[in-house]
Write a protein that holds these residues in place. Structure first.
Motif, PDB file in Angstrom:
ATOM      1  N   GLY A  85       0.489  -1.182   0.308  1.00 20.92           N
ATOM      2  CA  GLY A  85      -0.176   0.224   0.369  1.00 20.92           C
ATOM      3  C   GLY A  85       0.909   1.468   0.159  1.00 20.92           C
ATOM      4  N   VAL A  86       1.709   1.084   1.056  1.00 24.71           N
ATOM      5  CA  VAL A  86       3.085   2.338   0.713  1.00 24.71           C
ATOM      6  C   VAL A  86       3.462   2.774  -0.386  1.00 24.71           C
ATOM      7  N   VAL A  87       4.036   1.415  -0.995  1.00 24.21           N
ATOM      8  CA  VAL A  87       4.550   1.435  -2.878  1.00 24.21           C
ATOM      9  C   VAL A  87       3.439   1.973  -3.448  1.00 24.21           C
ATOM     10  N   LEU A  88       2.840   1.262  -3.193  1.00 22.73           N
ATOM     11  CA  LEU A  88       1.679   1.969  -4.502  1.00 22.73           C
ATOM     12  C   LEU A  88       1.038   3.153  -4.051  1.00 22.73           C
ATOM     13  N   GLY A  89       0.735   3.886  -3.091  1.00 20.22           N
ATOM     14  CA  GLY A  89       0.544   5.169  -2.491  1.00 20.22           C
ATOM     15  C   GLY A  89       1.543   6.271  -3.232  1.00 20.22           C
ATOM     16  N   LEU A  90       3.183   5.729  -3.072  1.00 23.25           N
ATOM     17  CA  LEU A  90       3.952   6.754  -3.301  1.00 23.25           C
ATOM     18  C   LEU A  90       4.181   6.616  -4.715  1.00 23.25           C
ATOM     19  N   VAL A  91       3.809   6.073  -5.392  1.00 26.58           N
ATOM     20  CA  VAL A  91       3.123   6.169  -6.716  1.00 26.58           C
ATOM     21  C   VAL A  91       2.337   6.620  -7.500  1.00 26.58           C
ATOM     22  N   ALA A  92       1.272   6.517  -6.899  1.00 29.77           N
ATOM     23  CA  ALA A  92       0.300   7.211  -7.254  1.00 29.77           C
ATOM     24  C   ALA A  92       0.605   8.914  -7.053  1.00 29.77           C
ATOM     25  N   ALA A  93       1.163   9.067  -6.071  1.00 30.69           N
ATOM     26  CA  ALA A  93       1.276  10.760  -5.596  1.00 30.69           C
ATOM     27  C   ALA A  93       1.805  10.999  -6.592  1.00 30.69           C
ATOM     28  N   SER A  94       3.404  10.120  -6.857  1.00 33.60           N
ATOM     29  CA  SER A  94       4.703  10.911  -8.071  1.00 33.60           C
ATOM     30  C   SER A  94       3.418  10.596  -9.247  1.00 33.60           C
ATOM     31  N   LEU A  95       2.384  10.334  -9.773  1.00 36.55           N
ATOM     32  CA  LEU A  95       2.187  10.385 -11.259  1.00 36.55           C
ATOM     33  C   LEU A  95       0.649  12.189 -10.920  1.00 36.55           C
ATOM     34  N   GLY A  96       0.086  12.071  -9.815  1.00 34.59           N
ATOM     35  CA  GLY A  96      -0.238  13.412  -9.639  1.00 34.59           C
ATOM     36  C   GLY A  96      -1.505  13.617 -10.095  1.00 34.59           C
ATOM     37  N   GLU A  97      -2.144  14.642 -10.160  1.00 28.09           N
ATOM     38  CA  GLU A  97      -3.220  14.734 -10.461  1.00 28.09           C
ATOM     39  C   GLU A  97      -3.324  14.747 -12.043  1.00 28.09           C
ATOM     40  N   THR A 126      -4.899   6.173  -8.075  1.00 27.00           N
ATOM     41  CA  THR A 126      -5.089   7.314  -6.905  1.00 27.00           C
ATOM     42  C   THR A 126      -6.510   6.323  -6.308  1.00 27.00           C
ATOM     43  N   LEU A 127      -7.473   6.739  -7.622  1.00 27.05           N
ATOM     44  CA  LEU A 127      -9.032   6.287  -7.798  1.00 27.05           C
ATOM     45  C   LEU A 127      -9.202   4.599  -7.615  1.00 27.05           C
ATOM     46  N   THR A 128      -8.539   4.095  -7.996  1.00 25.44           N
ATOM     47  CA  THR A 128      -8.284   2.445  -7.922  1.00 25.44           C
ATOM     48  C   THR A 128      -8.665   1.791  -6.223  1.00 25.44           C
ATOM     49  N   LEU A 129      -6.893   2.220  -5.915  1.00 19.66           N
ATOM     50  CA  LEU A 129      -6.808   2.405  -4.164  1.00 19.66           C
ATOM     51  C   LEU A 129      -8.019   3.137  -3.902  1.00 19.66           C
ATOM     52  N   GLU A 130      -8.318   3.965  -3.630  1.00 18.63           N
ATOM     53  CA  GLU A 130      -9.196   4.459  -3.348  1.00 18.63           C
ATOM     54  C   GLU A 130     -11.020   3.388  -2.655  1.00 18.63           C
ATOM     55  N   THR A 131     -11.260   3.076  -4.380  1.00 21.67           N
ATOM     56  CA  THR A 131     -12.286   2.738  -4.249  1.00 21.67           C
ATOM     57  C   THR A 131     -11.869   1.150  -3.960  1.00 21.67           C
ATOM     58  N   ILE A 132     -10.862   0.286  -3.760  1.00 25.50           N
ATOM     59  CA  ILE A 132     -10.666  -1.069  -3.070  1.00 25.50           C
ATOM     60  C   ILE A 132     -10.700  -0.800  -1.668  1.00 25.50           C
ATOM     61  N   GLY A 133     -10.323   0.215  -0.821  1.00 33.95           N
ATOM     62  CA  GLY A 133     -10.495   0.570   0.464  1.00 33.95           C
ATOM     63  C   GLY A 133     -11.612   0.989   0.747  1.00 33.95           C
ATOM     64  N   SER A 134     -12.392   2.027  -0.140  1.00 31.04           N
ATOM     65  CA  SER A 134     -13.818   1.829   0.758  1.00 31.04           C
ATOM     66  C   SER A 134     -14.495   0.795  -0.032  1.00 31.04           C
ATOM     67  N   ASN A 141      -4.194   4.870  -0.731  1.00 29.16           N
ATOM     68  CA  ASN A 141      -5.305   6.078  -0.557  1.00 29.16           C
ATOM     69  C   ASN A 141      -4.380   7.626   0.213  1.00 29.16           C
ATOM     70  N   ALA A 142      -4.206   6.739   1.143  1.00 31.52           N
ATOM     71  CA  ALA A 142      -3.819   7.823   2.581  1.00 31.52           C
ATOM     72  C   ALA A 142      -2.644   8.425   1.911  1.00 31.52           C
ATOM     73  N   VAL A 143      -1.483   7.566   1.693  1.00 29.11           N
ATOM     74  CA  VAL A 143      -0.130   8.369   1.504  1.00 29.11           C
ATOM     75  C   VAL A 143      -0.259   9.194  -0.159  1.00 29.11           C
ATOM     76  N   ALA A 144      -0.682   8.562  -1.292  1.00 27.48           N
ATOM     77  CA  ALA A 144      -1.086   9.287  -1.979  1.00 27.48           C
ATOM     78  C   ALA A 144      -2.199  10.451  -1.992  1.00 27.48           C
ATOM     79  N   SER A 145      -3.541  10.332  -0.863  1.00 25.19           N
ATOM     80  CA  SER A 145      -4.551  11.430  -0.799  1.00 25.19           C
ATOM     81  C   SER A 145      -3.735  12.818   0.362  1.00 25.19           C
ATOM     82  N   TYR A 146      -3.306  12.343   1.353  1.00 26.80           N
ATOM     83  CA  TYR A 146      -2.781  13.600   2.833  1.00 26.80           C
ATOM     84  C   TYR A 146      -2.088  14.304   2.441  1.00 26.80           C
ATOM     85  N   GLY A 147      -2.186  15.037   3.298  1.00 24.99           N
ATOM     86  CA  GLY A 147      -1.069  16.450   2.838  1.00 24.99           C
ATOM     87  C   GLY A 147       0.020  15.717   3.984  1.00 24.99           C
ATOM     88  N   TRP A 148       0.990  14.989   3.572  1.00 25.54           N
ATOM     89  CA  TRP A 148       2.063  14.692   4.251  1.00 25.54           C
ATOM     90  C   TRP A 148       2.845  15.988   4.469  1.00 25.54           C
TER      91      TRP A 148
END
Length: 460
Positions: A37-49, A65-73, A242-249
């Protein structure tokens, strides 16, 4: 013939990736989900919006990011869907079963006493850290971020919230687009369940058919629950990614001292206070930490004590707590026992807001923080957790409610640790009370140190 058939089956199993995964202990599957999850979140964050992907035509989340959010939700939604029937059936069944236990009232009072004791210790640790570090005086957050929360808590809300709006504890709210959303109030379901359980005891033999139905329905819900729990590693990937990709670290930099205080406080409670209490009760620390790990990790990524409640009850029973007591203590703890959300966090947050606005807290104010935090978790049950608890604390102390907005940027990051500590503490109290009342299966508890939740729970 038989040996050759078995050999062929074993060979097919070795080539089946699902069979190989099933052999991995469940705890390690969850841990792998955390890492992935951390690895995919970092990748998603690097892709940007993605430009134009937002609902208003502006930038929106990328596909990963949308895929991760959907799975978690979906995973959290599945867990929460089972919470209302599980609370009702488990509480009714446990109260009915308690008629066969001579010390039922003693178990209930001991549970509440340990809830209060552990919360008291946690809030004192939070206050001590706040006094040592003065987090509100060492922050880079701008005063323009101050904004009062729209969701606020109060003791009147608690009293009103105890009264069920309907028999099944469901609440409806209309959206701006005309849609109707349904939600459940866990505290009201708890009240209804206790009332029905007491009525069952009063009716006597005439309630036996209802109890047989309740027992059968509970077994079915528990089986459904176990199927959902087996999806936890996949849900973990989506939730944490999704947390790693979306939240404001980056917001941690502005509130670094406060963030560190909250996590240090939670680690002290989880890794120092809880082990001491276990040792004093004659219990192995290693067995508890290994046994509770699936619930702790799921609480961390799901950020929902209620959503994690089915897992918390499962691991608690696997550690030797009798089902009739675990099915009472865990649902009660999931709605009223919150060392993270209702003890450490609000005490530190209140000191942060006082520091930020230059308000000098007195000894009486600190006593009020202790009182509100020990009793207030029940007042926030079924509502919006830590935010409601914080507004309750600030209003009791007379501090500006706008201080809530100063901390919202990092709330999701803090909420992970808060929920993990909540569910760990809920299981801890059930184990300690069971041990002290001599109803804990010591062999099952000791075995928790030798496994990582590898096999399916018996009967589930």
């Amino acid at each position: 013939m038989t040996s050759s058939t078995s050999a062929a089956a074993a060979q097919r199993s070795s080539r089946n990736p699902f069979a190989l995964v099933a052999r991995i202990p469940f705890g390690w599957q969850v841990l792998a989900g955390l890492v992935l999850g951390v690895v995919l979140g970092l990748v998603a964050a690097s892709l940007g919006e993605v430009p134009g992907a937002g609902e208003d035509g502006g930038p929106g989340p990328n596909g990963l990011t949308l895929t991760l959010e959907t799975i978690g939700s979906i995973f959290v939604t599945l867990l929460k869907a089972l919470v209302p029937p599980l609370i009702f059936l488990a509480i009714v069944s446990s109260i009915a079963n308690l008629r066969q236990v001579t010390n039922a009232a003693r178990l209930a009072w001991k549970t509440l006493l340990w809830f209060a004791l552990t919360s008291l210790i946690a809030v004192v640790i939070g206050i001590a850290l706040g006094l040592l570090t003065s987090p509100g005086s060492r922050t880079g957050v701008d005063a323009s971020a101050a904004e009062a929360s729209q969701t606020q808590g109060g003791w009147l809300d608690f009293l009103v919230g105890l009264v069920p709006a309907n028999f099944i504890g469901l609440e409806g709210s209309a959206g701006d687009d005309g849609t109707l959303a349904l939600s459940f109030n866990a505290l009201q379901i708890l009240v209804i369940s206790i009332a029905v359980g007491i009525a069952v005891l009063s009716v006597g033999e005439k309630a036996d058919p209802f109890l047989r139905f309740t027992s059968s329905a509970l077994a079915i819900v528990q089986k459904l629950l176990w199927w959902v729990i087996r999806l936890a590693p996949i849900g973990t990937v989506g939730l944490l990614g999704n947390a790693v990709a979306s939240y404001g670290w980056t917001a941690i930099g502005q509130l670094g001292v406060f963030t560190a205080d909250v996590y240090i406080g939670m680690l002290v409670v989880a890794l120092v206070v809880y082990p001491v209490l276990l040792r004093v009760s004659g219990l192995s620390v290693r067995s508890f930490l290994r046994g509770v790990w699936p619930a702790t990790s799921l609480g961390f990524v799901s950020r929902s004590s209620l959503g994690t409640m089915p897992m918390t009850q499962t691991v608690t029973e696997r550690m030797g707590v009798p089902a009739h007591y675990a099915s009472f203590a865990v649902p009660l703890g999931a709605t009223t026992k919150m060392d993270g959300c209702a003890a450490i966090y609000p005490s530190l947050a209140a000191i942060f807001v006082a520091n930020f606005y230059g308000v000098q807290l007195t000894f009486t104010d600190y006593l009020l923080i202790v009182l509100v935090c020990v009793l207030g978790s029940a007042a926030t049950a079924g509502m919006t957790g830590a935010t409601v608890m914080l507004t309750l604390t600030l209003s009791t102390l007379g501090l500006p409610l706008e201080g809530v907005g100063l901390l919202l940027a990092i709330d999701p990051i803090l909420d992970m640790g808060r929920t993990a500590l909540n569910v760990t503490g809920q299981s801890l109290v059930a184990v300690i009370v069971a041990a002290r009342e001599k109803i804990l299966d010591r062999e099952a508890y000791a075995a928790a140190a030798q496994r990582a939740f590898a096999e399916e729970t018996p009967g589930r």
